[in-house]
Design an enzyme around this catalytic site. Structure first.
Site, PDB file in Angstrom:
ATOM      1  N   ARG A  16       2.579   3.159   9.254  1.00  0.00           N
ATOM      2  CA  ARG A  16       2.000   4.166   9.711  1.00  0.00           C
ATOM      3  C   ARG A  16       3.359   4.544  11.085  1.00  0.00           C
ATOM      4  NH1 ARG A  16      -1.799   0.039   8.800  1.00  0.00           N
ATOM      5  NH2 ARG A  16      -3.720   1.173   8.524  1.00  0.00           N
ATOM      6  N   GLY A  64      11.516  -2.930   5.227  1.00  0.00           N
ATOM      7  CA  GLY A  64      11.463  -4.142   5.002  1.00  0.00           C
ATOM      8  C   GLY A  64      10.214  -4.463   3.531  1.00  0.00           C
ATOM      9  N   HIS A  65       9.874  -2.991   2.587  1.00  0.00           N
ATOM     10  CA  HIS A  65       9.084  -3.318   1.427  1.00  0.00           C
ATOM     11  C   HIS A  65      10.576  -3.648   0.380  1.00  0.00           C
ATOM     12  CE1 HIS A  65       5.806  -1.113   3.326  1.00  0.00           C
ATOM     13  NE2 HIS A  65       5.312  -1.769   2.709  1.00  0.00           N
ATOM     14  N   HIS A 107       9.421   1.006   3.020  1.00  0.00           N
ATOM     15  CA  HIS A 107      10.621   0.973   4.095  1.00  0.00           C
ATOM     16  C   HIS A 107      11.554  -0.231   3.705  1.00  0.00           C
ATOM     17  CE1 HIS A 107       8.032  -1.581   5.979  1.00  0.00           C
ATOM     18  NE2 HIS A 107       7.441  -1.726   6.332  1.00  0.00           N
ATOM     19  N   MET A 147       0.791  -1.308  -0.081  1.00  0.00           N
ATOM     20  CA  MET A 147      -0.154   0.034   0.062  1.00  0.00           C
ATOM     21  C   MET A 147       0.844   1.038   0.286  1.00  0.00           C
ATOM     22  SD  MET A 147      -3.418  -1.137   2.098  1.00  0.00           S
ATOM     23  CE  MET A 147      -3.238  -0.682   3.587  1.00  0.00           C
ATOM     24  N   GLY A 148       2.386   1.328  -0.420  1.00  0.00           N
ATOM     25  CA  GLY A 148       2.958   2.070  -1.075  1.00  0.00           C
ATOM     26  C   GLY A 148       3.123   2.745   0.645  1.00  0.00           C
ATOM     27  N   ASP A 199       2.312  -8.796   9.480  1.00  0.00           N
ATOM     28  CA  ASP A 199       1.019  -9.380   9.047  1.00  0.00           C
ATOM     29  C   ASP A 199       1.011 -10.700   9.536  1.00  0.00           C
ATOM     30  OD1 ASP A 199      -0.316  -6.353   9.050  1.00  0.00           O
ATOM     31  OD2 ASP A 199       1.264  -6.571   7.414  1.00  0.00           O
TER      32      ASP A 199
END
Length: 282
Positions: A189, A36-37, A34, A30-31, A152
């Site tokens: 977040r 992790g992505h 960071h 979802m953009g 998640d």
């Protein structure tokens, strides 16, 4: 680096590129990217011929309209980060219209009870939204492998269940959580936290580590009470839930069994910013 806004153009491009024995790796996001992505992207690049990332803030998985409105949207910065990993990554950044074609509704799914635990209890309809958009994205990209972070973890199990139930020909790969220096699980977040909140949020991971140490010799009920006590009078954080559950079924652990693997899950609020984390306990 190619950026597609329309699924028809993306699908056509991928069809022209995919040769015999080539594989497509896919990272749905979802953009507000960071490290992790980016680690998911690196994993895909190392193991596939083609790598696709989607950047799409999916409205159907938000049960809180304010959370959807405030969710960070940083496409230009995201594209720069992707480019630094590799210019060969294909980006799909669609509109809501391109994904949902005027019908922004979730399909109702039965995930064999996985959807009723933890996040499902506190975010009604969330996993219907996740299942709906993930299936749509898989149909568009047609990946061989799709990469999801273990932060998640419940979502990861839901997606695996979706693939099994819908008989989708994609392998789901779970990847380790990336953490900030103080242990805070990396999340889009986190950008909404104040400097003090972000600094002190390391208490979440510290608490989980403490529970892991105590897990072999303490009851799960006493351990959950211990976590609740940590956050009971904390000036910055409010505990939403803490759960110790069977990794496979996500059912609450009442009495430990030697042949099962358990995990602790936590959700904490810093003002109106919701933070989740999880670690394996054995």
């Amino acid at each position: 680096m190619l950026v597609f806004e329309h699924k028809v153009a993306l699908s056509h491009h991928l069809t022209t590129l995919k040769k015999p024995k080539a594989t497509i790796g896919f990272v749905p996001t979802m953009g507000a990217l960071h490290e992790g992505h980016l680690s998911l992207l690196s994993n895909s690049l190392q193991n596939n011929t083609l790598t696709v990332i989607s950047i799409f803030v999916n409205p159907t998985q938000f049960n809180n309209p304010e959370d959807l409105e405030k969710y960070p949207r940083t496409l230009e910065a995201d594209l720069k980060k992707i480019k630094q990993v590799s210019e060969d990554i294909i980006v799909y950044a669609p509109t809501v219209q391109d994904i949902y074609e005027g019908n922004t509704q979730s399909k109702a799914y039965d995930f064999d009870g996985l959807e009723h635990q933890m996040e499902g209890k506190f975010r009604p309809g969330h996993f219907d939204g996740v299942g709906t958009v993930v299936k749509k994205l898989f149909e568009i990209v047609q990946p061989d492998f799709a990469y999801f972070g273990e932060k998640d973890f419940q979502q990861l199990q839901i997606v695996k269940k979706l693939v099994a139930k819908e008989k989708l020909s994609v392998t789901i790969v779970g990847c380790p959580i990336f953490r900030e220096a103080n242990g805070l699980a990396m999340s889009s977040r986190n950008e909404r936290l104040s400097d003090q909140e972000r600094k002190e949020a390391g208490i979440i991971f510290k608490t989980l580590q403490e529970i892991k140490t105590l897990f072999p010799n303490k009851s799960t009920s006493s351990l959950k009470k211990r976590v609740a006590k940590v956050f009971q009078n904390h000036p910055l954080f409010q505990l939403e839930y803490v759960e110790i559950a069977d990794e496979a079924t996500l059912q609450t652990c009442i009495r430990k069994s030697k042949n099962k693997t358990y995990r602790i899950f936590i959700a904490v609020f810093a003002n109106n910013v919701r933070l989740i984390d999880t670690i394996s306990l054995n």
